[in-house]
Each structure stands twice: as C-alpha cells, then as structure tokens.
Design a protein around this motif. Structure first.
Motif, PDB file in Angstrom:
ATOM      1  N   VAL A 160       0.819  -1.214   0.000  1.00 58.10           N
ATOM      2  CA  VAL A 160       0.000   0.000   0.000  1.00 58.10           C
ATOM      3  C   VAL A 160       0.854   1.266   0.000  1.00 58.10           C
ATOM      4  O   VAL A 160       0.630   2.188  -0.781  1.00 58.10           O
ATOM      5  N   ASP A 161       1.863   1.331   0.902  1.00 55.42           N
ATOM      6  CA  ASP A 161       2.642   2.574   0.973  1.00 55.42           C
ATOM      7  C   ASP A 161       4.142   2.362   0.794  1.00 55.42           C
ATOM      8  O   ASP A 161       4.929   3.299   0.968  1.00 55.42           O
ATOM      9  N   GLY A 162       4.569   1.146   0.449  1.00 56.74           N
ATOM     10  CA  GLY A 162       5.975   0.895   0.171  1.00 56.74           C
ATOM     11  C   GLY A 162       6.834   0.704   1.393  1.00 56.74           C
ATOM     12  O   GLY A 162       8.043   0.488   1.270  1.00 56.74           O
ATOM     13  N   GLY A 163       6.244   0.754   2.595  1.00 60.32           N
ATOM     14  CA  GLY A 163       7.018   0.590   3.813  1.00 60.32           C
ATOM     15  C   GLY A 163       7.231  -0.873   4.139  1.00 60.32           C
ATOM     16  O   GLY A 163       6.734  -1.777   3.466  1.00 60.32           O
ATOM     17  N   SER A 164       7.970  -1.115   5.213  1.00 55.94           N
ATOM     18  CA  SER A 164       8.212  -2.483   5.654  1.00 55.94           C
ATOM     19  C   SER A 164       8.120  -2.530   7.170  1.00 55.94           C
ATOM     20  O   SER A 164       8.299  -1.522   7.864  1.00 55.94           O
TER      21      SER A 164
END
Length: 315
Positions: free
Chosen positions: A84-88
């Motif tokens: 969704v937002d490219g985070g981890s």
C-alpha cells in the motif's frame, strides 16, 4: 441467539434465526430498534411462525449509525504495508494503541449482495474481519466494563480499492475513497452469549477464519491472533466520546491471507490477481457463519480536474 434482516414476499423484516428457519418479528421492528431500546433479549417472545431460510433473501442485519475499523492484527500490518505505501515492518506507533478509522455507513452491503468495482479502481481487494456491535451506550469505559456494552458479533468485509488507497495515503489522509464503496456486514448478529464457549484463557475469541475466491482458499487465521480483544477496542473507542447502540467496530483484517494486498506485499507481485467482475468472495467465521459476494462492474469515474495552483491573494 441470531438476529437477521431479510426480504420475504416483498417485505423487509427482522427475525430470530433458528436452525434452517427464521422467526419473523413484527413488521417495522428492526434489529437497530431492539438495540436502541434495549430490547434485544425480548426478540424470541416477539417472534412469529417460522419461515424457511431458503425462502428469504438475507440483507445486512441493520444500517449502523457509525462504523469504526481497527487494525488489530500485527501480521496483516506486516504484509499489507509494503503493497500500500511501500514501507516495511510494523510502525512503532501501532503497538501503542489500537488505531482505527471511520468508514462509510452509507455503503453497507448485505451478506449475498453484488459489490461493484469502485469507479477508477484497478486493484480491488476484500478484507476478512469480525465486528462487534454496541448494545448499550457508554463513555470512557474500562475494558472490564466494555464487555457488557457489546451486544454481539457479525462478519465484516472491508472492501478496498488498493490503488486509490495508496494514492490517498501519500497525502497522509485516508483510507477515504479507497474504502468508500462497500462494507459487507452479516449474515446476522450473533449475540455474545453464543460465542462465550470460544473464549480462550487470555480473553480472546478463538474463532477460525477462512477466505476463498472463486472456491479456492486464499486465507486462514484465528480471531484470537488479534493483539487487542474487542473489549479493549471498545474501551479505546469510547475514550473521550460515546459509543452508542448500533455502532460497529471492526477487528481489522486478519493475517495469513485475510486480504490480497497482504499476499502481494509478501510475494512482491499481485498474486493472486486483483478482484475482477464475476469473482466470488466467500468469508467464513466459526460460530457466526459465512458471507458470499460477487464482484460486478462499477460506474466509470466522472472527471474531476486536478488542483489549480492559486495566487494566494488576501483581502
């Protein structure tokens, strides 16, 4: 006790579900009326002659005044964040309090309704959840007192337009349009006493959850993998404000394939693919039942121009 809302011979009625039948309540008396008036326990004494469930069309159990959706499963956050937002990983702030957002109470769908693709969406997704329904109003509740304010539970599918959601969240807003088209509730309200035998030693409801698309299972989890039990979600929701009869509080999406986006994040690709018209999504929760919706084509988006860069003049 299970309370359903259904259509029978053109009439919309509520009723008590008993095995393969539903015992109708008087016309004009709905589940929300029973909750608001504190009369849910009276439903069996008000019910009429049984109607076979095969002869009715189940609808959403009621139209909730508010729908809060929490995100209480750590595994879901781990998997879905990347897509969704490219985070981890899981943000540190997630562990501090049970976060939620308000979703659209005007977009509630029934347990077997068709669900249209949101306008402009190319990455449509389901989300398998269980929701608690408030039966008594309260404010600044403790987790211990909150249990008495829960009337029952139902299945919730928090349908999501992942591409729209991803764009919105880059503006640090949302979910908004990404969650605006449909939320399935059903198939009926199951009162809290029916689910007490499933409660584990830590106070969580240990219910098996499964999700399938076109008959193929894609997700399986336990509701007891929530990091906060429902009583704590209700207590947090009531902090500094009111929870009132009919309010719906979703658990958030379960892990291990509770939605497609979690699998996309883990696999680095859209596998399984986003939902398309004709796909059938079935969600099953032990002790409650199942909901099954077919995705259909939706409206094309009407054009909205991009933002104008204005001169910022002042009076």
């Amino acid at each position: 006790m299970r309370i359903a809302t259904f259509t029978h011979h053109g009439r919309v009625l509520a009723g008590v579900v008993d095995a393969g039948s539903v015992l109708p309540l008087p016309e004009g008396l709905g589940l929300l009326d029973l909750l608001v008036d504190g009369r849910l326990h009276e439903a069996p004494s008000l019910a009429g002659d049984p109607i076979p469930l095969d002869d009715v069309r189940l609808r959403a159990p009621f139209e909730p005044p508010t729908v809060r959706d929490f995100v209480a499963f750590e595994e879901h956050v781990e998997g879905v964040r990347r897509s969704v937002d490219g985070g981890s990983g899981v943000p540190d702030a997630w562990y501090e309090a049970p976060a939620f957002y308000f979703t659209n109470p005007y977009a509630v769908a029934g347990p077997y309704d068709d669900v249209p693709l949101p306008p402009g969406c190319r990455a449509f997704d389901f989300e398998l959840e269980v929701a608690a329904v408030i039966g008594r109003e309260g404010r600044d509740l403790t987790p211990e007192s909150a249990r008495d304010h829960i009337a029952g539970y139902l299945i919730m599918n928090d349908w999501s337009a992942r591409d729209l959601q991803s764009r919105e969240m880059r503006v640090n807003l949302g979910p908004a349009k990404g969650k605006d088209t449909a939320t399935t509730l059903g198939p009926w309200l199951v009162t809290t006493d029916e689910l007490e035998p499933y409660r584990d030693g830590d106070g969580f409801l240990r219910l098996a959850l499964t999700a399938s698309v076109n008959g193929a299972e894609v997700g399986r989890d336990l509701l007891s993998n929530m990091s906060w039990p429902f009583e704590e979600l209700v207590a947090y929701a009531s902090r500094g404000t009111w929870v009132r009869p009919g309010d719906v509080l979703g658990s958030g999406t379960c892990g291990n394939g509770g939605c497609l986006a979690e699998l996309w994040g883990l696999r680095g690709r859209q596998d399984p693919p986003p939902l398309r018209p004709g796909d059938v999504v079935e969600l099953t929760v032990e002790g409650i039942g199942a909901v099954r919706n077919t995705v259909i084509a939706g409206a094309e988006p009407l054009p909205i121009p991009p933002a104008r860069v204005r001169p910022r003049s002042r009076p």
